[in-house]
Scaffold this motif. Structure first.
Motif, PDB file in Angstrom:
ATOM      1  N   HIS A   1      42.912  34.910  38.583  1.00  0.00           N
ATOM      2  CA  HIS A   1      42.478  33.591  39.063  1.00  0.00           C
ATOM      3  C   HIS A   1      43.633  32.585  39.071  1.00  0.00           C
TER       4      HIS A   1
ATOM      5  N   GLY B   1      33.644  34.854  41.381  1.00  0.00           N
ATOM      6  CA  GLY B   1      34.979  35.389  41.636  1.00  0.00           C
ATOM      7  C   GLY B   1      35.027  36.867  42.019  1.00  0.00           C
TER       8      GLY B   1
ATOM      9  N   CYS C   1      38.490  33.899  46.255  1.00  0.00           N
ATOM     10  CA  CYS C   1      38.887  32.496  46.121  1.00  0.00           C
ATOM     11  C   CYS C   1      38.022  31.726  47.127  1.00  0.00           C
TER      12      CYS C   1
ATOM     13  N   HIS D   1      36.709  27.879  30.486  1.00  0.00           N
ATOM     14  CA  HIS D   1      36.249  28.149  31.853  1.00  0.00           C
ATOM     15  C   HIS D   1      35.534  26.936  32.444  1.00  0.00           C
TER      16      HIS D   1
ATOM     17  N   ASP E   1      40.767  28.772  42.865  1.00  0.00           N
ATOM     18  CA  ASP E   1      41.350  30.028  42.378  1.00  0.00           C
ATOM     19  C   ASP E   1      42.336  30.642  43.381  1.00  0.00           C
ATOM     20  N   THR E   2      43.212  31.472  42.827  1.00  0.00           N
ATOM     21  CA  THR E   2      44.421  31.777  43.605  1.00  0.00           C
ATOM     22  C   THR E   2      44.815  33.253  43.607  1.00  0.00           C
TER      23      THR E   2
ATOM     24  N   GLN F   1      43.783  21.992  36.549  1.00  0.00           N
ATOM     25  CA  GLN F   1      43.338  23.026  35.606  1.00  0.00           C
ATOM     26  C   GLN F   1      42.811  22.345  34.348  1.00  0.00           C
TER      27      GLN F   1
ATOM     28  N   VAL G   1      41.874  25.568  39.463  1.00  0.00           N
ATOM     29  CA  VAL G   1      41.846  26.866  38.778  1.00  0.00           C
ATOM     30  C   VAL G   1      40.665  26.875  37.796  1.00  0.00           C
ATOM     31  N   THR G   2      39.763  27.862  37.948  1.00  0.00           N
ATOM     32  CA  THR G   2      38.580  27.908  37.067  1.00  0.00           C
ATOM     33  C   THR G   2      38.946  28.374  35.664  1.00  0.00           C
TER      34      THR G   2
ATOM     35  N   GLY H   1      33.468  30.734  39.446  1.00  0.00           N
ATOM     36  CA  GLY H   1      34.520  31.540  38.831  1.00  0.00           C
ATOM     37  C   GLY H   1      33.908  32.846  38.339  1.00  0.00           C
TER      38      GLY H   1
END
Ligand SMILES: [Zn+2]
Length: 313
Positions: free
Chosen positions: A74, A225, A28, A170, A41-42, A91, A67-68, A182
């Protein structure tokens, strides 16, 4: 390695979180802005480490979460990250629609199992493939009703770019030669490009366009990512295009006048001895290549209400 933010360049921190399978980790990123950090991202949403624990090591507040894409590693930690920070989640509109359909509905497992069976997967194997997906589903805590963003929007000075292929919706962030990518551009692994039900019909075609667009954009650096920082993103994009061209050739070579399902062809391309979770990716990846070949006029799809199969042109 895990959970301790690392400065990858001034104003950008990387936080690496564990995954129970696949590449075993996900990155992230924290992007410094005037009013605080943007978290990109998470992670999967595993209970440990908590976002409280991670962010206690960061100087300042997280003021937004981006958020990708809706894959579990993610989006899965979005709700806990929002709870830990009080920050709004951003998002993509298309991505969130698919996120809700997959993670927010109870009948998705049956729908995807039926789709695998249609693509030649024996029913019992289809059940195993779906079962393997549940490993993730249990941890996915996406954020309901996020702020929806569109390609071209601006998020704290970062331009939102759509690079479909790995996921239909994406999104990436771009500013001053820096691409926060991402799973669009990775090294040393290549992003999985799979066909899934109720999705765009030619994900490998979408992805090829995305790679060409990245080569054209020619970023200075790309943060992905998983895996390594990419210092020559345009060259990496061209390398991945070649990789898929080669795999398209191998996929075409696996076809004959005899109709073969995506499941059958996945055995030729990826071998016969795969655990369920990898077979799932192998079938989806094979189908994205078969559908690309159909679009290119190099294969023919045959379908009835029971099964989808492919022959050589
Ligand atoms: Zn992904």
């Amino acid at each position: 390695m895990f959970a301790t933010p690392v400065e990858v360049e001034p104003g950008i921190l990387r936080v690496t979180l564990p995954l129970p399978s696949g590449p075993r980790h996900v990155h992230c990123f924290l992007l410094r802005g005037d009013d605080g950090w943007t978290l990109v991202d998470t992670g999967l949403g595993l209970p440990e480490p908590s976002w409280e624990e991670v962010l206690a090591q960061v100087d300042g507040q997280v003021v937004r979460i981006f958020v990708t894409h809706m894959h579990p590693d993610h989006v899965g930690g979005a709700a806990p990250a929002a709870q830990a920070t009080g920050a709004p989640v951003f998002q993509g509109r298309l991505d969130y629609a698919q996120c809700e359909r997959v993670w927010g509905s109870t009948d998705w497992p049956e729908r995807i199992a039926a789709w695998f069976v249609r693509n030649g997967v024996p029913p019992q194997v289809a059940d195993e493939l779906i079962e393997s997906g549940h490993v993730f589903a249990d941890f996915v805590r996406f954020a309901w009703n996020p702020t929806l963003v569109e390609p071209g929007d601006d998020v704290d000075g970062w331009r939102v770019l759509a690079f479909p292929g790995h996921a239909d919706g994406h999104l990436c962030l771009y500013r001053d030669g820096v691409l926060v990518a991402g799973d669009t551009l990775l090294a040393p692994i290549t992003p999985a490009i799979g066909l899934y039900p109720e999705s765009r019909p030619d994900p490998l075609g979408d992805y090829s366009d995305s790679l060409r667009a990245i080569a054209e954009l020619d970023p200075r650096v790309s943060y992905g990512g998983h895996g390594e920082t990419i210092n020559e993103p345009a060259a990496r994009a061209r390398e991945i295009l070649v990789h898929h061209d080669e795999r398209l050739d191998r996929t075409e070579a696996a076809l004959s006048a005899e109709p073969r399902s995506g499941y059958d062809v996945s055995h030729v391309l990826f071998g016969t001895a795969l655990p369920a979770i990898q077979r799932r990716f192998a079938v989806a990846e094979t189908l994205s290549h078969l559908e690309r070949l159909v679009v290119l006029g190099r294969a023919v799809r045959h379908e009835d209400d029971r099964i989808v199969a492919y022959t050589a042109r």
